[in-house]
Write a protein that holds these residues in place. Structure first.
Motif, PDB file in Angstrom:
ATOM      1  N   TYR A   1      45.912  34.370  43.185  1.00  0.00           N
ATOM      2  CA  TYR A   1      46.680  35.151  44.153  1.00  0.00           C
ATOM      3  C   TYR A   1      46.058  36.540  44.252  1.00  0.00           C
ATOM      4  O   TYR A   1      45.656  37.135  43.260  1.00  0.00           O
ATOM      5  N   GLY A   2      45.956  37.040  45.469  1.00  0.00           N
ATOM      6  CA  GLY A   2      45.339  38.332  45.695  1.00  0.00           C
ATOM      7  C   GLY A   2      46.350  39.456  45.703  1.00  0.00           C
ATOM      8  O   GLY A   2      47.561  39.254  45.736  1.00  0.00           O
ATOM      9  N   SER A   3      45.830  40.674  45.658  1.00  0.00           N
ATOM     10  CA  SER A   3      46.663  41.866  45.804  1.00  0.00           C
ATOM     11  C   SER A   3      45.806  42.975  46.388  1.00  0.00           C
ATOM     12  O   SER A   3      44.578  42.875  46.456  1.00  0.00           O
TER      13      SER A   3
ATOM     14  N   ALA B   1      52.868  38.851  40.176  1.00  0.00           N
ATOM     15  CA  ALA B   1      53.005  38.663  38.735  1.00  0.00           C
ATOM     16  C   ALA B   1      54.414  38.222  38.365  1.00  0.00           C
ATOM     17  O   ALA B   1      54.613  37.339  37.518  1.00  0.00           O
ATOM     18  N   LEU B   2      55.422  38.837  39.008  1.00  0.00           N
ATOM     19  CA  LEU B   2      56.805  38.461  38.725  1.00  0.00           C
ATOM     20  C   LEU B   2      57.076  37.025  39.144  1.00  0.00           C
ATOM     21  O   LEU B   2      57.737  36.268  38.426  1.00  0.00           O
TER      22      LEU B   2
ATOM     23  N   ALA C   1      48.342  31.248  36.964  1.00  0.00           N
ATOM     24  CA  ALA C   1      47.591  31.675  38.143  1.00  0.00           C
ATOM     25  C   ALA C   1      46.758  32.904  37.807  1.00  0.00           C
ATOM     26  O   ALA C   1      47.100  33.679  36.908  1.00  0.00           O
ATOM     27  N   THR C   2      45.681  33.085  38.526  1.00  0.00           N
ATOM     28  CA  THR C   2      44.761  34.193  38.303  1.00  0.00           C
ATOM     29  C   THR C   2      44.966  35.274  39.354  1.00  0.00           C
ATOM     30  O   THR C   2      44.956  34.990  40.555  1.00  0.00           O
TER      31      THR C   2
ATOM     32  N   GLU D   1      53.197  42.158  31.391  1.00  0.00           N
ATOM     33  CA  GLU D   1      51.959  41.664  31.973  1.00  0.00           C
ATOM     34  C   GLU D   1      50.716  42.373  31.439  1.00  0.00           C
ATOM     35  O   GLU D   1      49.590  41.974  31.721  1.00  0.00           O
ATOM     36  N   GLY D   2      50.942  43.455  30.673  1.00  0.00           N
ATOM     37  CA  GLY D   2      49.814  44.212  30.145  1.00  0.00           C
ATOM     38  C   GLY D   2      48.979  44.861  31.235  1.00  0.00           C
ATOM     39  O   GLY D   2      47.753  44.962  31.118  1.00  0.00           O
TER      40      GLY D   2
END
Length: 318
Positions: A149-151, A163-164, A173-174, A312-313
């Protein structure tokens, strides 16, 4: 006994007093450069705020560091009701992502009012075989570790929403960060990533053209611009809620009367029927609340974002 000249001077002073009062200026710092949704909102509501306050409102763009540049300027501004800032969601995420800011988001500002909700939609390419949210979840679970998944960047709203979702749905997922929303959307259209969250102003045209397909909305209620798109919460993950928002802040210790006046001015602008149509056409949903309600929301949202970022660090480079 007053001289004629003295009376003339006194009279001139009385006549000048209203003019001096009318010269008062309120500065509205906008935390992002011209052209984005925050800037557009500021320039739409500034004239309406002027009408309510009765004096000039000047929009001052101070972009940089996800809003932190403008907020640093606000933190050092006089607490006299002459300076406010219009920010997006950075006040809830920057404290957990940035070090050495030189101010504390929790204590440096007086929350004035929330102004909008900015829903995000989870999207896929228009010709994707994934037709709906349930299909996406099924695909991700059938292909653990192969879904990306992109951001628009590390720590951005699109990153945190993705992330949530992956955490709540227990999907492997990456995350693939890009340098801004344009590259983020290009990755979807090229097929480099499968999905991403994006705000409505950015993707409305692509949805209309069929280049991308919305699956779900990130907000508690359906986005008013896309009432046929269900929410994540009603699609099997009750309580899911993450979205950007716009809000007004003042320096800490600004007199409560000045804070209340600005809150009332913003509320009047957001409730104006004509302006509401403009906001909704931009994908901005009016949500003006008073200082106390906004302060409570802000504390809760900052805690939620802090917990997610820590879990999530997530760290910003540099």
């Amino acid at each position: 006994m007053p001289t004629k000249r003295g009376l003339l001077i006194a009279g001139a002073g009385l006549l000048a007093a209203p003019a001096i009062a009318q010269q008062r200026v309120t500065r509205l710092l906008v935390t992002f450069p011209p052209g984005g949704s925050t800037d557009i909102l500021g320039r739409i509501i500034a004239p309406a705020i002027e009408r309510h306050l009765g004096h000039t409102v000047v929009v001052d763009n101070r972009g940089g560091a996800n809003g932190a540049v403008a907020m640093a300027a606000l933190a050092s501004a006089p607490a006299d009701g002459s300076t406010f800032a219009l920010d997006a969601g950075g006040a809830t995420t920057n404290p957990h992502l940035m070090r050495g800011l030189g101010f504390d988001y929790a204590t440096a500002f007086a929350p004035v009012t929330q102004a909008t909700i900015l829903p995000a939609l989870l999207i896929v390419r228009g010709d994707s075989p994934i037709r709906d949210f349930q299909g996406f979840v099924a695909h991700a679970r059938a292909n653990p570790g192969q879904v990306s998944y992109g951001s628009s960047g590390v720590g951005t709203g699109s990153h945190l929403a993705g992330a949530l979702l992956m955490r709540r749905a227990q999907l492997q997922a990456t995350h693939v960060p890009y340098r801004g929303g344009a590259d983020q959307l290009t990755s979807i259209r090229r097929g480099d990533t499968i999905t991403t969250f994006s705000t409505i102003p950015t993707i409305a045209g692509l949805i209309r053209d069929g280049a991308i397909r919305p699956l779900v909305a990130s907000t508690p209620q359906r986005a008013r611009a896309y009432p046929d798109v269900p929410t994540v919460a009603e699609s099997g993950f009750a309580g899911f809620s993450i979205y950007d928002f716009h809000a007004i802040y003042a320096p800490a210790n600004t007199p409560s009367e000045a804070v209340s006046r600005m809150a009332s001015a913003v509320r009047a602008a957001m409730n104006d029927p004509e302006l509401q149509q403009r906001f909704l056409s931009l994908g901005l949903e009016p949500a003006a609340h008073g200082p106390e309600a906004f302060a409570t929301f802000l504390r809760q949202r900052r805690e939620e974002m802090g917990a997610l970022i820590q879990a999530e660090g997530i760290r910003l480079e540099g």
